[in-house]
Structures are given as structure tokens and as C-alpha cells.
Scaffold this active site. Structure first.
Site, PDB file in Angstrom:
ATOM      1  N   GLU A 122       0.823  -1.217   0.000  1.00  0.00           N
ATOM      2  CA  GLU A 122       0.000   0.000   0.000  1.00  0.00           C
ATOM      3  C   GLU A 122       0.852   1.260   0.000  1.00  0.00           C
ATOM      4  O   GLU A 122       1.898   1.310   0.641  1.00  0.00           O
ATOM      5  CB  GLU A 122      -0.887  -0.044   1.259  1.00  0.00           C
ATOM      6  CG  GLU A 122      -1.806   1.138   1.430  1.00  0.00           C
ATOM      7  CD  GLU A 122      -2.660   1.012   2.703  1.00  0.00           C
ATOM      8  OE1 GLU A 122      -3.034  -0.126   3.075  1.00  0.00           O
ATOM      9  OE2 GLU A 122      -2.915   2.048   3.325  1.00  0.00           O
ATOM     10  N   GLU A 126      -2.683  10.925   2.849  1.00  0.00           N
ATOM     11  CA  GLU A 126      -3.857  11.048   3.718  1.00  0.00           C
ATOM     12  C   GLU A 126      -3.902  12.432   4.338  1.00  0.00           C
ATOM     13  O   GLU A 126      -2.980  12.818   5.068  1.00  0.00           O
ATOM     14  CB  GLU A 126      -3.782  10.042   4.868  1.00  0.00           C
ATOM     15  CG  GLU A 126      -3.814   8.604   4.439  1.00  0.00           C
ATOM     16  CD  GLU A 126      -3.583   7.684   5.610  1.00  0.00           C
ATOM     17  OE1 GLU A 126      -4.504   6.975   5.975  1.00  0.00           O
ATOM     18  OE2 GLU A 126      -2.465   7.714   6.170  1.00  0.00           O
ATOM     19  N   TRP A 210     -13.397   9.382   4.373  1.00  0.00           N
ATOM     20  CA  TRP A 210     -14.073   8.637   5.441  1.00  0.00           C
ATOM     21  C   TRP A 210     -13.883   9.396   6.750  1.00  0.00           C
ATOM     22  O   TRP A 210     -13.016  10.276   6.844  1.00  0.00           O
ATOM     23  CB  TRP A 210     -13.548   7.209   5.546  1.00  0.00           C
ATOM     24  CG  TRP A 210     -12.078   7.046   5.822  1.00  0.00           C
ATOM     25  CD1 TRP A 210     -11.051   7.241   4.936  1.00  0.00           C
ATOM     26  CD2 TRP A 210     -11.467   6.649   7.065  1.00  0.00           C
ATOM     27  NE1 TRP A 210      -9.841   6.983   5.553  1.00  0.00           N
ATOM     28  CE2 TRP A 210     -10.071   6.613   6.853  1.00  0.00           C
ATOM     29  CE3 TRP A 210     -11.973   6.305   8.325  1.00  0.00           C
ATOM     30  CZ2 TRP A 210      -9.166   6.263   7.864  1.00  0.00           C
ATOM     31  CZ3 TRP A 210     -11.070   5.945   9.326  1.00  0.00           C
ATOM     32  CH2 TRP A 210      -9.680   5.929   9.081  1.00  0.00           C
ATOM     33  N   THR A 221      -8.101   5.746  16.911  1.00  0.00           N
ATOM     34  CA  THR A 221      -8.399   6.274  15.584  1.00  0.00           C
ATOM     35  C   THR A 221      -8.906   7.709  15.686  1.00  0.00           C
ATOM     36  O   THR A 221      -8.502   8.583  14.909  1.00  0.00           O
ATOM     37  CB  THR A 221      -9.449   5.388  14.875  1.00  0.00           C
ATOM     38  OG1 THR A 221      -8.931   4.062  14.791  1.00  0.00           O
ATOM     39  CG2 THR A 221      -9.745   5.900  13.481  1.00  0.00           C
TER      40      THR A 221
END
Ligand SMILES: *[C@@H]1O[C@H](CO)[C@@H](O)[C@H](O)[C@H]1NC(C)=O
Ligand SMILES: *[C@@H]1O[C@H](CO)[C@@H](O)[C@H](O)[C@H]1NC(C)=O
Ligand SMILES: *[C@@H]1O[C@H](CO)[C@@H](O)[C@H](O)[C@H]1NC(C)=O
Ligand SMILES: *[C@@H]1O[C@H](CO)[C@@H](O)[C@H](O)[C@H]1NC(C)=O
Ligand SMILES: *[C@@H]1O[C@H](CO)[C@@H](O)[C@H](O)[C@H]1NC(C)=O
Ligand SMILES: *[C@@H]1O[C@H](CO)[C@@H](O)[C@H](O)[C@H]1NC(C)=O
Ligand SMILES: *[C@@H]1O[C@H](CO)[C@@H](O)[C@H](O)[C@H]1NC(C)=O
Ligand SMILES: *[C@@H]1O[C@H](CO)[C@@H](O)[C@H](O)[C@H]1NC(C)=O
Ligand SMILES: *[C@@H]1O[C@H](CO)[C@@H](O)[C@H](O)[C@H]1NC(C)=O
Ligand SMILES: *[C@@H]1O[C@H](CO)[C@@H](O)[C@H](O)[C@H]1NC(C)=O
Ligand SMILES: *[C@@H]1O[C@H](CO)[C@@H](O)[C@H](O)[C@H]1NC(C)=O
Length: 334
Positions: A122, A126, A210, A221
């Protein structure tokens, strides 16, 4: 209806904390026998998402609806569980990928451009909406999340008010991240645990937003996302103007020939019926026939060479990948 988080926790615990809405695989070739990946069989490809719905021709919507507007593709979060995402319907095998977007505003909203392979290599950009002067880079090899120290933070001016370009130049020997054309990070193959954690298998491109700050997310998170998202502040909107891609190993299919996940084990092949098609540049808009790739792709001369190309053998066959967009949607419906 499960929230995004419940879905992530239930299915993706190992990969979830970062850009989780985009990080999943339908079939991991290191574990099982998977269909070949559908490759992009041209050298360069670009999409300008201001050009109307036809711009989505090579992009699957894997969750929610994404529309073309004058500012580009519009990704909207208005309520818990929204995570609009698009995904290229093809893979590339080493290449240059440049996205131009304006990140979403608010608290805890993550605007991302993720490249993901079937065995969970990956490469990420972000942007966390809580911090309007930075963006993060990250990478993973084979879904190894044993440590989260791979992320770096890059300064950027008002990424939620202005469009910027975020690019990666990905070869078998090194990975470079560019913000507005400036090199901001380099990862050498050897620096990723002697290559073990180095992204090196065919990837597709997934772009979306998201809510990392969803109140139902784990404390960690939410902390990473800079706080809880208050949906009444929304809608939160990301605009994706364009994507420019160069595929250093154009081919119809990419096949894992063993379970190593090593780039030398990947076979790129053309099917006999399509190998005669050799357009070098495609536009996703049927109305503009001429190449739309300009500035940054102009550096994409034949001088770009990857050692990968030489290791690849061509063969005939017509395997088609069945890497579906359905997974995320179906999981969200659990
Ligand atoms: C491989 O398969 C096993 C058993 O199905 C599973 O537990 C494991 O998570 C899989 N590993 C990967 C990398 O997908
Ligand atoms: C996309 O198209 C619009 C409208 O033609 C244009 O203004 C813009 O510069 C294009 N973007 C890119 C990155 O080419
Ligand atoms: C927005 O996109 C969805 C999904 O492609 C489509 O059904 C809808 O017609 C679009 N809406 C507009 C206003 O273009
Ligand atoms: C994209 O959508 C098409 C049509 O639903 C499907 O056949 C294909 O497997 C999807 N590809 C990806 C990479 O999601
Ligand atoms: C996972 O990555 C860590 C470094 O972040 C490394 O120490 C470890 O060996 C890796 N594990 C595997 C199975 O590659
Ligand atoms: C990024 O911004 C911070 C805060 O303004 C500053 O201290 C730092 O030097 C900047 N880093 C770079 C690489 O410009
Ligand atoms: C983003 O939010 C800030 C603070 O609420 C506000 O000042 C700014 O105008 C917003 N920007 C956009 C593009 O909505
Ligand atoms: C497949 O065909 C494309 C387009 O003609 C060509 O650029 C590419 O080199 C071919 N790839 C292989 C593996 O033969
Ligand atoms: C495409 O390029 C040709 C030759 O450069 C030019 O004559 C033509 O007007 C262009 N067409 C479009 C749609 O831009
Ligand atoms: C694509 O363009 C590159 C760079 O201009 C060139 O080297 C290559 O031969 C072209 N490939 C095809 C299939 O036209
Ligand atoms: C990508 O990296 C290759 C190998 O280092 C180099 O030849 C090429 O110019 C780079 N391309 C861009 C767009 O930075």
C-alpha cells in the site's frame, strides 16, 4: 446497519487504523489462487473529473455516489457511515500517479489517495481535516501493520481551501512522494526492512473520504483523526480535479506466479486480441479526442526505465481479473 467502524473492526482489524475504507483485498494471492489482475495496457492515462459523468468510465464507485462538478469529482460525507470512494478498474505495475484534490474540511475527516495491491502492499496520501496545514504519507508491505512509524507529515498550504497535486513515483528500487512537484519523501527498497515491507506488486488506485473521527471509532483512531467528527458541521466535501497515471509496465494482465509477493514473481502479459491496440494516452472523456495529459506527464519520456520491465516475460492468454468493488458495499450492509 453497521457503521464504518464496526465493519472495519470486524473485517480489517489488522489494516484498519489508517485509511481503512480503501484498504482491503478480495483475494490475497499469497494465501490462495486468485484471478489475474486487469492491467492498464497503455503507458499513460489521465482523467479530468470536471468533464462530466463520462469521466468515471474507468473508475468504479465502491461506496456511495460520486458526481462530476465544475470543481471535479465531489465526495460528500453528510452522515455517519458515508465513505464515498472510487477505484480504478485497472491495476498498474510500477508507475507515476498524480492526484489533484482539495481535501474535505471539518474535524476527523480523512481525504485519501491510496494505492493498494491484492497482497496488501500500500502507498498512501492522507489528509486529516483537523490539521489544515499538513498531509501525511505512508506505506505498507504485505499488510504488515506491526508498527505505525512509517507515516510522515508533509507541510502544505491550506489543503482544504486550495487544490494541490500529490504524486508518487513508484519503481522497483525506490518510492518518491511529491507535493506540488516538490520531492518530499524518498523510500529506498532496502530501507523497508530489506525490501520485505517495500510495496512491489500491481496496484489499483482508490480515492475517497471517510470519517476517522466517527464517535464510534476506537479512541486511537479518533485521536489520530484529531477529534470527534460532528456531522452537524457537514456536509464535508472533497473535490478531486484530476488523476494522471503512467504505468511503467503496461499489460492486459498481471499474474502472481508464486506466493512470494516479490515483484520478480509478477508476470505481465497481453492477450493476443488486444495487444495490437497501442494508444499511448487516453482520455476518459469521449468528447475530447486529443491527449489531455500535459505538464507533469511530459516528463514521462521513454527515459523512465524500470528494471522490472526486463524481468517480465510476455505470454498469451486472456485472463480477466474479477476484483470486485462489491466487497466494501456488501460488508457495509452486514
Ligand atoms: C491467510 O489465510 C489465513 C487462513 O484463512 C488467514 O487467517 C490469514 O489472515 C490470511 N493471511 C493473509 C495475509 O491474508
Ligand atoms: C480539467 O479541466 C478543466 C476544465 O477544462 C481545466 O480548467 C483544468 O485545468 C483541468 N485540470 C487538469 C489537471 O488538467
Ligand atoms: C450522481 O452520480 C450518481 C451515481 O453515478 C448518478 O446516479 C446521479 O445521476 C448523479 N447525479 C447527478 C446530479 O449527476
Ligand atoms: C469494476 O466494476 C466492474 C463492473 O461492475 C467489475 O466487473 C470490475 O471487476 C470492477 N473492477 C474493480 C477493480 O473493482
Ligand atoms: C513487519 O514490519 C516490521 C517493521 O515495521 C518488521 O520488523 C517485521 O519483521 C515485519 N514483519 C514481517 C512478517 O515482514
Ligand atoms: C513545517 O511547518 C512547521 C510549522 O510551521 C515548521 O516548523 C517546519 O519547519 C516545516 N517543515 C518544513 C519541512 O518546511
Ligand atoms: C473550513 O473550516 C474553517 C473553520 O471552520 C472555515 O474558516 C473555512 O472557511 C472552511 N473552508 C471551506 C473551504 O469550507
Ligand atoms: C502490452 O501491450 C501494450 C500496448 O501495445 C504495450 O505497450 C506493452 O508493452 C505490452 N506488454 C507486454 C507485457 O507485452
Ligand atoms: C486535436 O489535435 C489536432 C492536431 O493537433 C487539432 O487539429 C484538433 O483541433 C485537435 N482536436 C481537439 C478536439 O482538440
Ligand atoms: C509510449 O510513449 C513512450 C514515451 O513517449 C514511448 O517510449 C513508447 O514507445 C510509447 N509506447 C507506445 C506503445 O506507443
Ligand atoms: C521516476 O523515477 C524514475 C527512476 O528513478 C526516473 O527515471 C523518472 O524520471 C521519475 N519520474 C518522475 C515523474 O519523477
Amino acid at each position: 446497519m453497521k457503521s464504518y467502524t464496526q465493519w472495519a473492526v470486524a473485517t480489517l482489524a489488522a489494516v484498519a487504523p489508517l485509511c481503512a475504507a480503501q484498504t482491503y483485498t478480495n483475494c490475497n494471492p499469497l494465501n490462495e489462487t486468485c484471478p489475474a489482475d486487469t492491467g492498464l495496457n497503455v503507458w499513460s492515462f489521465s482523467t479530468n473529473f470536471t468533464e462530466g459523468e463520462s469521466a468515471f468510465k474507468r473508475w468504479n464507485m465502491t461506496d456511495g455516489a460520486v458526481n462530476s462538478t465544475d470543481l471535479g469529482a465531489q465526495f460528500v460525507i453528510s452522515a455517519e457511515g458515508d465513505a464515498p470512494t472510487i477505484q480504478s478498474d485497472f491495476y498498474i505495475f510500477f508507475g507515476y500517479v498524480e492526484v489533484k484534490f482539495r481535501a474535505a474540511n471539518g474535524t476527523g475527516i480523512i481525504s485519501t489517495s491510496v494505492m493498494e495491491s491484492d497482497d496488501l502492499d500500500e502507498i498512501d496520501w492522507e489528509q486529516v481535516s483537523t490539521y489544515d496545514d499538513e498531509i501525511q504519507t505512508n506505506y505498507f508491505g504485505k499488510g504488515n501493520t506491526t508498527s505505525y512509524d512509517r507515516a510522515t507529515t508533509v507541510n502544505v498550504t491550506s489543503p482544504e481551501e486550495e487544490f494541490h497535486t500529490y504524486a508518487v513515483n513508484w519503481t522497483s528500487s525506490k518510492l518518491e512522494w511529491f507535493r506540488d512537484g516538490t520531492l518530499v519523501r524518498t523510500l529506498e527498497y532496502a530501507d523497508a526492512v530489506d525490501g520485505k515491507n517495500y510495496p512491489q506488486t500491481p496496484m489499483n488506485i482508490r480515492i475517497g473520504i471517510w470519517a476517522g473521527g466517527d464517535p464510534d471509532n476506537s479512541v486511537g483512531t479518533i485521536e489520530w483523526a484529531g477529534g470527534e467528527t460532528d456531522y452537524s458541521d457537514g456536509p464535508f466535501i472533497m473535490y478531486l480535479e484530476s488523476v494522471k497515471i503512467i504505468n511503467y509496465n503496461p499489460a492486459d494482465t498481471y499474474t502472481y506466479t508464486d506466493k512470494t509477493g516479490d515483484w520478480t514473481s509478477i508476470k505481465a502479459a497481453n492477450s493476443s486480441s488486444t495487444s495490437s491496440k497501442s494508444t499511448n494516452s487516453t482520455s476518459s472523456s469521449s468528447s475530447s479526442s486529443n491527449s489531455t495529459s500535459s505538464s507533469s506527464s511530459s516528463s514521462s519520456s521513454g527515459s523512465v526505465s524500470t528494471s522490472a520491465a526486463t524481468g517480465l516475460s510476455a505470454s498469451f492468454g486472456s485472463l480477466f481479473a474479477v476484483v470486485g468493488a462489491g466487497l466494501l458495499v456488501s460488508l457495509l450492509q452486514i
